[in-house]
Design an enzyme around this catalytic site. Structure first.
Site, PDB file in Angstrom:
ATOM      1  N   ASN A 132     -13.185  -4.899  -3.221  1.00 15.54           N
ATOM      2  CA  ASN A 132     -11.929  -5.155  -2.522  1.00 15.54           C
ATOM      3  C   ASN A 132     -12.214  -5.334  -1.023  1.00 15.54           C
ATOM      4  O   ASN A 132     -12.537  -4.367  -0.341  1.00 15.54           O
ATOM      5  CB  ASN A 132     -10.984  -3.966  -2.758  1.00 15.54           C
ATOM      6  N   CYS A 186      -4.128  -6.010   2.789  1.00 12.26           N
ATOM      7  CA  CYS A 186      -4.613  -6.948   1.770  1.00 12.26           C
ATOM      8  C   CYS A 186      -3.675  -8.143   1.606  1.00 12.26           C
ATOM      9  O   CYS A 186      -4.038  -9.134   0.980  1.00 12.26           O
ATOM     10  CB  CYS A 186      -4.765  -6.231   0.440  1.00 12.26           C
ATOM     11  N   HIS A 195      -5.070 -11.218  -4.943  1.00 12.67           N
ATOM     12  CA  HIS A 195      -5.889 -10.230  -4.234  1.00 12.67           C
ATOM     13  C   HIS A 195      -6.791  -9.548  -5.248  1.00 12.67           C
ATOM     14  O   HIS A 195      -6.348  -9.162  -6.336  1.00 12.67           O
ATOM     15  CB  HIS A 195      -4.969  -9.229  -3.540  1.00 12.67           C
TER      16      HIS A 195
HETATM   17  O1  UT7 Z   1      -6.201  -3.248  -1.850  1.00 12.90           O
HETATM   18  C1  UT7 Z   1      -5.094  -2.418  -1.880  1.00 12.90           C
HETATM   19  C2  UT7 Z   1      -4.715  -2.212  -3.203  1.00 12.90           C
HETATM   20  N1  UT7 Z   1      -5.576  -1.205  -3.808  1.00 12.90           N
HETATM   21  C3  UT7 Z   1      -5.539  -1.076  -5.088  1.00 12.90           C
HETATM   22  O2  UT7 Z   1      -4.863  -1.869  -5.709  1.00 12.90           O
HETATM   23  C4  UT7 Z   1      -6.241   0.079  -5.748  1.00 12.90           C
HETATM   24  C5  UT7 Z   1      -5.379   0.559  -6.867  1.00 12.90           C
HETATM   25  N2  UT7 Z   1      -5.899   1.662  -7.611  1.00 12.90           N
HETATM   26  C6  UT7 Z   1      -6.895   1.503  -8.517  1.00 12.90           C
HETATM   27  O3  UT7 Z   1      -7.480   0.445  -8.630  1.00 12.90           O
HETATM   28  C7  UT7 Z   1      -7.215   2.668  -9.426  1.00 12.90           C
HETATM   29  O4  UT7 Z   1      -6.186   3.617  -9.348  1.00 12.90           O
HETATM   30  C8  UT7 Z   1      -8.563   3.344  -9.131  1.00 12.90           C
HETATM   31  C9  UT7 Z   1      -9.689   2.416  -9.487  1.00 12.90           C
HETATM   32  C10 UT7 Z   1      -8.618   3.740  -7.671  1.00 12.90           C
HETATM   33  C11 UT7 Z   1      -8.685   4.604  -9.982  1.00 12.90           C
HETATM   34  O5  UT7 Z   1      -8.595   4.269 -11.351  1.00 12.90           O
HETATM   35  P1  UT7 Z   1      -7.665   5.124 -12.325  1.00 12.90           P
HETATM   36  O6  UT7 Z   1      -7.861   4.597 -13.665  1.00 12.90           O
HETATM   37  O7  UT7 Z   1      -6.266   5.068 -11.747  1.00 12.90           O
HETATM   38  O8  UT7 Z   1      -8.308   6.541 -12.224  1.00 12.90           O
HETATM   39  P2  UT7 Z   1      -7.623   7.901 -11.752  1.00 12.90           P
HETATM   40  O9  UT7 Z   1      -7.388   7.866 -10.284  1.00 12.90           O
HETATM   41  O10 UT7 Z   1      -6.464   8.192 -12.649  1.00 12.90           O
HETATM   42  O11 UT7 Z   1      -8.774   8.907 -12.076  1.00 12.90           O
HETATM   43  C12 UT7 Z   1      -9.233   9.129 -13.397  1.00 12.90           C
HETATM   44  C13 UT7 Z   1     -10.402  10.075 -13.329  1.00 12.90           C
HETATM   45  C14 UT7 Z   1     -10.158  11.281 -12.441  1.00 12.90           C
HETATM   46  O12 UT7 Z   1     -10.782  12.382 -13.036  1.00 12.90           O
HETATM   47  P3  UT7 Z   1      -9.915  13.482 -13.835  1.00 12.90           P
HETATM   48  O13 UT7 Z   1      -8.963  14.019 -12.805  1.00 12.90           O
HETATM   49  O14 UT7 Z   1      -9.247  12.725 -14.930  1.00 12.90           O
HETATM   50  O15 UT7 Z   1     -10.956  14.454 -14.290  1.00 12.90           O
HETATM   51  C15 UT7 Z   1     -10.891  10.938 -11.162  1.00 12.90           C
HETATM   52  O16 UT7 Z   1     -11.324  12.073 -10.461  1.00 12.90           O
HETATM   53  O17 UT7 Z   1     -11.527   9.390 -12.764  1.00 12.90           O
HETATM   54  C16 UT7 Z   1     -12.069  10.163 -11.694  1.00 12.90           C
HETATM   55  N3  UT7 Z   1     -12.658   9.258 -10.700  1.00 12.90           N
HETATM   56  C17 UT7 Z   1     -13.919   8.831 -10.783  1.00 12.90           C
HETATM   57  N4  UT7 Z   1     -14.889   9.072 -11.667  1.00 12.90           N
HETATM   58  C18 UT7 Z   1     -16.081   8.462 -11.463  1.00 12.90           C
HETATM   59  C19 UT7 Z   1     -12.055   8.726  -9.608  1.00 12.90           C
HETATM   60  N5  UT7 Z   1     -12.938   7.945  -8.950  1.00 12.90           N
HETATM   61  C20 UT7 Z   1     -14.090   7.998  -9.674  1.00 12.90           C
HETATM   62  C21 UT7 Z   1     -15.362   7.403  -9.516  1.00 12.90           C
HETATM   63  N6  UT7 Z   1     -16.311   7.652 -10.418  1.00 12.90           N
HETATM   64  N7  UT7 Z   1     -15.640   6.569  -8.484  1.00 12.90           N
END
Ligand code: UT7
Length: 331
Positions: free
Chosen positions: A286, A116, A256
Site C-alpha cells: 500500500n 490514499c 487503491h
Molecule cells: O490505505 C488505507 C486503507 N487501508 C486499508 O484498507 C487497510 C485495511 N485493513 C486491512 O487490510 C486488514 O484489516 C489487515 C490486513 C490490516 C488485517 O487483516 P484482518 O484479517 O482484518 O486481521 P485482524 O486485524 O482481524 O487480525 C487477525 C489476527 C489477529 O490475531 P488474533 O487477535 O486473532 O490472535 C492479529 O493480531 O491476525 C493478527 N495479525 C497478524 N498476524 C501475523 C495482525 N497482523 C499480523 C501480521 N502477521 N502482520
C-alpha cells in the site's frame, strides 16, 4: 460535470524505488509469516526508498516519466499538485521541491493531503481547472515514502505500507474524451482509524511521545477494512450514476491497492468480473497516494488501457476520505 472544454490525461508514469522488501524479510523483523501476509492482504513484496531518497525525489522521477510520456517539457507545466502525506518536510510543501528539481519555472505548486484518495482528489481539482480554461497543463503526482512514518515494530502496519510514486499530466483533449465526472467524500469523525498523533499542532513532538512512537502511523486495521469494503463500491456506484454510466460500461477499474480482499469484495458487490480490476498490490503493498497512479501507469504500460476505454479510478483511506472518477481514455 460542467465543462467548457474536455480535460483528460496527456501522459502518465511511475517510479518505484529499487530496494525490494519481501514477506520473508519481514519474518525476520516482526512476528509474522509470508503465509499470513499473502492470505490476509495479497502482498508478496514492496519497495523501500534508499536512505538518500525522500518523497519529492520519487515524485520528480515519476513526474519526469509522465512529462516524457506526454511529450512535454517541464516549462510547459502551469501547476503541480503533489498528493502526499509523507512530504519531505512539515513545511514547505513537497510540491515546491518537485517544481524546483523539475525546472518547472512557470508552475505553481501545492501539496494535497487526502491520503490514499489523494491522487483522485488531485485529478478532480486538475480536470476542473483545465476544463474551465483557466490553466492548460497540470502535473498531478501521488508520492509517498511511508517507510519513514511507519513503526517497524508494529506488525499491524509495517507489513502493509511502502514507498512509490506515480504521476499524470492533465490537459485539454479531443471533445468526447477525458473526464466524465468525479465524487469526493470525507468522514472526519473516523479520523482516528488511521492517524499519526504527534508532530502536528495538537501534539507537538516531545522526547516522551517519540519514545511511545506517537510520531509514527497507527491504524485500526479491522475498522478501516470495514470502511474500505463498504465505501469502495459505494464511491464507484455514485460516480457511475453522476456520469450516466453503469459498471458494465467500464473497461477497467483501477482501485487503491490496500488489500486484495477489499478489491475482491468490491468486484463481487458490483457484480463485475475480478479481471476488470487492475491489481498490483502483490508487488508494491500500500503506497497510499502513490497507489492509484502507479497502478494506472502499469495498466497502461501493460496495454490494458486503449483509446476510447472507460477507465474508473477509486481511492479510500485516512481522513477518512474517498474519491472516484471516470474518464474516457484519449490517447
Ligand atoms: O490505505 C488505507 C486503507 N487501508 C486499508 O484498507 C487497510 C485495511 N485493513 C486491512 O487490510 C486488514 O484489516 C489487515 C490486513 C490490516 C488485517 O487483516 P484482518 O484479517 O482484518 O486481521 P485482524 O486485524 O482481524 O487480525 C487477525 C489476527 C489477529 O490475531 P488474533 O487477535 O486473532 O490472535 C492479529 O493480531 O491476525 C493478527 N495479525 C497478524 N498476524 C501475523 C495482525 N497482523 C499480523 C501480521 N502477521 N502482520
Amino acid at each position: 460535470m460542467k465543462t467548457l472544454r474536455a480535460a483528460g490525461i496527456l501522459g502518465i508514469g511511475h517510479y518505484a524505488p529499487e530496494k525490494v522488501l519481501t514477506n520473508k524479510d519481514l519474518e525476520k523483523m516482526v512476528d509474522t509469516t509470508d503465509e499470513w501476509i499473502t492470505e490476509r492482504t495479497g502482498i508478496k513484496e514492496r519497495r523501500i526508498a534508499a536512505p538518500h531518497e525522500a518523497t519529492s525525489d520519487l515524485g520528480v522521477k515519476a513526474g519526469l516519466r509522465a512529462l516524457e510520456n506526454a511529450g512535454l517539457k517541464a516549462e510547459e507545466i502551469d501547476l503541480i499538485i503533489m498528493c502526499t502525506l509523507s512530504a519531505d518536510y512539515k513545511f514547505p510543501a513537497a510540491g515546491c521541491q518537485v517544481q524546483d528539481k523539475l525546472g518547472a519555472v512557470n508552475a505553481g505548486a501545492f501539496d494535497l493531503a487526502a491520503g490514499c484518495s489523494g491522487f483522485v482528489y488531485g485529478l478532480a481539482v486538475a480536470s476542473q481547472m483545465v476544463a474551465t480554461g483557466s490553466v492548460n497543463k497540470i502535473l498531478v503526482i501521488g508520492a509517498e515514502v511511508l517507510s519513514r512514518v511507519i513503526n517497524w515494530e508494529d506488525r499491524n502496519t509495517c507489513v502493509l505500507f511502502a514507498d512509490g510514486a506515480g504521476a499524470a499530466v492533465v490537459g485539454p483533449v479531443e471533445e468526447g474524451y477525458g473526464f466524465y465526472d468525479y465524487v469526493l467524500g470525507a468522514d472526519g469523525a473516523g479520523g482516528e482509524a488511521i492517524i499519526c498523533h504527534a508532530g502536528g499542532s495538537r501534539i507537538p513532538v516531545t522526547e516522551e511521545n517519540v519514545r511511545e512512537k506517537l510520531h509514527l502511523a497507527q491504524m485500526d486495521g479491522s475498522e478501516v477494512f470495514k470502511f474500505a469494503s463498504r465505501i469502495m463500491p459505494e464511491a464507484i456506484n455514485k460516480v457511475l450514476a453522476k456520469a450516466g454510466l453503469t459498471a458494465d460500461d467500464i473497461d477497467i477499474f483501477v482501485p487503491h491497492q490496500a488489500n486484495v480482499r477489499i478489491i475482491q469484495s468490491g468486484a463481487k458487490r458490483l457484480k463485475q468480473p475480478l479481471e476488470k480490476f487492475f491489481i498490483n498490490v502483490q508487488k508494491y503493498g500500500n503506497t497510499s497516494a502513490g497507489s492509484v497512479p502507479i497502478a494506472l501507469s502499469e495498466a497502461w504500460e501493460e496495454g490494458r488501457i486503449k483509446k476510447g476505454d472507460n477507465v474508473l479510478l477509486v481511492g479510500f483511506g485516512t481522513g477518512l476520505t474517498w474519491a472516484s472518477c471516470v474518464l474516457k481514455w484519449s490517447r
